[in-house]
Design a protein around this motif. Sequence first.
Motif, PDB file in Angstrom:
ATOM      1  N   ASN A 102       0.845  -1.203   0.000  1.00  0.00           N
ATOM      2  CA  ASN A 102       0.000   0.000   0.000  1.00  0.00           C
ATOM      3  C   ASN A 102       0.877   1.248   0.000  1.00  0.00           C
ATOM      4  O   ASN A 102       2.024   1.212   0.449  1.00  0.00           O
ATOM      5  CB  ASN A 102      -0.906   0.024   1.238  1.00  0.00           C
ATOM      6  CG  ASN A 102      -1.782  -1.203   1.354  1.00  0.00           C
ATOM      7  OD1 ASN A 102      -2.864  -1.257   0.778  1.00  0.00           O
ATOM      8  ND2 ASN A 102      -1.321  -2.199   2.100  1.00  0.00           N
ATOM      9  N   SER A 103       0.324   2.328  -0.485  1.00  0.00           N
ATOM     10  CA  SER A 103       1.041   3.605  -0.475  1.00  0.00           C
ATOM     11  C   SER A 103       0.311   4.599   0.415  1.00  0.00           C
ATOM     12  O   SER A 103      -0.926   4.593   0.502  1.00  0.00           O
ATOM     13  CB  SER A 103       1.168   4.171  -1.892  1.00  0.00           C
ATOM     14  OG  SER A 103      -0.107   4.436  -2.437  1.00  0.00           O
ATOM     15  N   VAL A 104       1.077   5.438   1.084  1.00  0.00           N
ATOM     16  CA  VAL A 104       0.507   6.486   1.928  1.00  0.00           C
ATOM     17  C   VAL A 104       1.263   7.778   1.673  1.00  0.00           C
ATOM     18  O   VAL A 104       2.346   7.776   1.075  1.00  0.00           O
ATOM     19  CB  VAL A 104       0.572   6.113   3.428  1.00  0.00           C
ATOM     20  CG1 VAL A 104      -0.236   4.858   3.714  1.00  0.00           C
ATOM     21  CG2 VAL A 104       2.015   5.955   3.888  1.00  0.00           C
ATOM     22  N   ASP A 105       0.712   8.872   2.158  1.00  0.00           N
ATOM     23  CA  ASP A 105       1.353  10.181   2.002  1.00  0.00           C
ATOM     24  C   ASP A 105       2.200  10.567   3.207  1.00  0.00           C
ATOM     25  O   ASP A 105       3.147  11.340   3.081  1.00  0.00           O
ATOM     26  CB  ASP A 105       0.285  11.265   1.783  1.00  0.00           C
ATOM     27  CG  ASP A 105      -0.620  10.960   0.620  1.00  0.00           C
ATOM     28  OD1 ASP A 105      -0.099  10.759  -0.484  1.00  0.00           O
ATOM     29  OD2 ASP A 105      -1.855  10.901   0.815  1.00  0.00           O
ATOM     30  N   LEU A 106       1.843  10.006   4.377  1.00  0.00           N
ATOM     31  CA  LEU A 106       2.450  10.481   5.616  1.00  0.00           C
ATOM     32  C   LEU A 106       2.541   9.367   6.646  1.00  0.00           C
ATOM     33  O   LEU A 106       1.619   8.556   6.778  1.00  0.00           O
ATOM     34  CB  LEU A 106       1.620  11.642   6.179  1.00  0.00           C
ATOM     35  CG  LEU A 106       1.987  12.211   7.550  1.00  0.00           C
ATOM     36  CD1 LEU A 106       3.377  12.816   7.547  1.00  0.00           C
ATOM     37  CD2 LEU A 106       0.946  13.244   7.982  1.00  0.00           C
ATOM     38  N   ILE A 107       3.649   9.340   7.374  1.00  0.00           N
ATOM     39  CA  ILE A 107       3.832   8.423   8.499  1.00  0.00           C
ATOM     40  C   ILE A 107       4.065   9.237   9.763  1.00  0.00           C
ATOM     41  O   ILE A 107       4.934  10.112   9.794  1.00  0.00           O
ATOM     42  CB  ILE A 107       5.036   7.494   8.285  1.00  0.00           C
ATOM     43  CG1 ILE A 107       4.870   6.638   7.025  1.00  0.00           C
ATOM     44  CG2 ILE A 107       5.241   6.582   9.506  1.00  0.00           C
ATOM     45  CD1 ILE A 107       6.111   5.814   6.695  1.00  0.00           C
ATOM     46  N   PHE A 108       3.281   8.968  10.805  1.00  0.00           N
ATOM     47  CA  PHE A 108       3.589   9.469  12.144  1.00  0.00           C
ATOM     48  C   PHE A 108       4.407   8.377  12.823  1.00  0.00           C
ATOM     49  O   PHE A 108       3.903   7.270  13.069  1.00  0.00           O
ATOM     50  CB  PHE A 108       2.309   9.758  12.928  1.00  0.00           C
ATOM     51  CG  PHE A 108       1.521  10.918  12.402  1.00  0.00           C
ATOM     52  CD1 PHE A 108       1.905  12.227  12.692  1.00  0.00           C
ATOM     53  CD2 PHE A 108       0.399  10.723  11.619  1.00  0.00           C
ATOM     54  CE1 PHE A 108       1.185  13.313  12.213  1.00  0.00           C
ATOM     55  CE2 PHE A 108      -0.336  11.800  11.134  1.00  0.00           C
ATOM     56  CZ  PHE A 108       0.064  13.091  11.433  1.00  0.00           C
ATOM     57  N   LEU A 109       5.657   8.669  13.128  1.00  0.00           N
ATOM     58  CA  LEU A 109       6.600   7.621  13.505  1.00  0.00           C
ATOM     59  C   LEU A 109       7.218   7.837  14.886  1.00  0.00           C
ATOM     60  O   LEU A 109       7.843   8.870  15.149  1.00  0.00           O
ATOM     61  CB  LEU A 109       7.723   7.564  12.464  1.00  0.00           C
ATOM     62  CG  LEU A 109       8.847   6.557  12.707  1.00  0.00           C
ATOM     63  CD1 LEU A 109       8.320   5.126  12.634  1.00  0.00           C
ATOM     64  CD2 LEU A 109       9.971   6.763  11.693  1.00  0.00           C
ATOM     65  N   ASP A 110       7.052   6.843  15.751  1.00  0.00           N
ATOM     66  CA  ASP A 110       7.769   6.819  17.023  1.00  0.00           C
ATOM     67  C   ASP A 110       9.163   6.252  16.779  1.00  0.00           C
ATOM     68  O   ASP A 110       9.395   5.544  15.789  1.00  0.00           O
ATOM     69  CB  ASP A 110       7.004   5.946  18.027  1.00  0.00           C
ATOM     70  CG  ASP A 110       7.604   6.005  19.415  1.00  0.00           C
ATOM     71  OD1 ASP A 110       8.258   7.018  19.737  1.00  0.00           O
ATOM     72  OD2 ASP A 110       7.427   5.039  20.174  1.00  0.00           O
ATOM     73  N   LEU A 111      10.096   6.544  17.663  1.00  0.00           N
ATOM     74  CA  LEU A 111      11.475   6.085  17.466  1.00  0.00           C
ATOM     75  C   LEU A 111      11.814   4.864  18.303  1.00  0.00           C
ATOM     76  O   LEU A 111      12.424   3.912  17.818  1.00  0.00           O
ATOM     77  CB  LEU A 111      12.457   7.220  17.777  1.00  0.00           C
ATOM     78  CG  LEU A 111      12.356   8.462  16.895  1.00  0.00           C
ATOM     79  CD1 LEU A 111      13.458   9.443  17.272  1.00  0.00           C
ATOM     80  CD2 LEU A 111      12.441   8.109  15.416  1.00  0.00           C
ATOM     81  N   ASN A 112      11.443   4.894  19.574  1.00  0.00           N
ATOM     82  CA  ASN A 112      11.822   3.822  20.498  1.00  0.00           C
ATOM     83  C   ASN A 112      10.763   2.725  20.486  1.00  0.00           C
ATOM     84  O   ASN A 112       9.789   2.773  21.241  1.00  0.00           O
ATOM     85  CB  ASN A 112      12.002   4.389  21.908  1.00  0.00           C
ATOM     86  CG  ASN A 112      12.622   3.381  22.850  1.00  0.00           C
ATOM     87  OD1 ASN A 112      13.257   2.423  22.412  1.00  0.00           O
ATOM     88  ND2 ASN A 112      12.437   3.600  24.137  1.00  0.00           N
TER      89      ASN A 112
END
Length: 234
Positions: free
Chosen positions: A47-57
């Motif tokens: 799948n393709s998306v425009d945006l990722i909200f990403l945690d690091l740990n």
Amino acid sequence: MNIKYIIVDDESLAHDIIQKYCSLLPNMQLMQNCYDAIEAIEYLNNNSVDLIFLDLNMPKLQGFEFLKTLSHSPKVIVTTAYKEHALEGYELNIIDYLLKPFSFERFLKAVNKVRTDTPKIISNLQNVVADKKQESFFLRSDNKYTQIVLNDILFVESSGNYIKIVLKEEIITTRGKLSSMMELMPIDCFIQVHRSFMVAQKHIKRIEGNQIFLDNYTVPIGKLFKVQLDRILK
């Protein structure tokens, strides 16, 4: 234009907060909740998306290590409690770096950076950032967002701590100052004609004495602005 996004975070509370904030904004479409990077990789493979909200740990695979596995990364907003990784994040071309806990206003600023091809969202007029090229913007009023098309504005009226934006089909009232609204308007299309009024030049039907007629409305011309108005119209 919808912004399709996923949330990659191992904490359920973080998902709830981001989804709540996104629900307050127009055109934000949640595609998947991922609780570790492996889930995100599996989803993005198909799948393709425009945006990722990403945690690091996160368990299994850290956030930045996850980004390095993507051949074509969507836009990324990092959401983390660890500020020491900010420099590495910007080297990976992330859009913004949000430190938990972050406010809605800070979140909104980050999302506005993603909207390069869509109208900006204006949370309130005190914090307006002018963009002379944009044709519309989102204005918050009564806990909702309304898209304002510049060409539809007849005039703007200021009264105390509130402004009234008079459009062709409706009137919107919100907190703000006329001076802040003026910063948003193209200077060659709108002109202040009174300390409490700014009008769209293209919608002026006629001027008689100290009055301007626009559609079904009449706007006064202030003494201090009449000379300036005459000079511009000539």
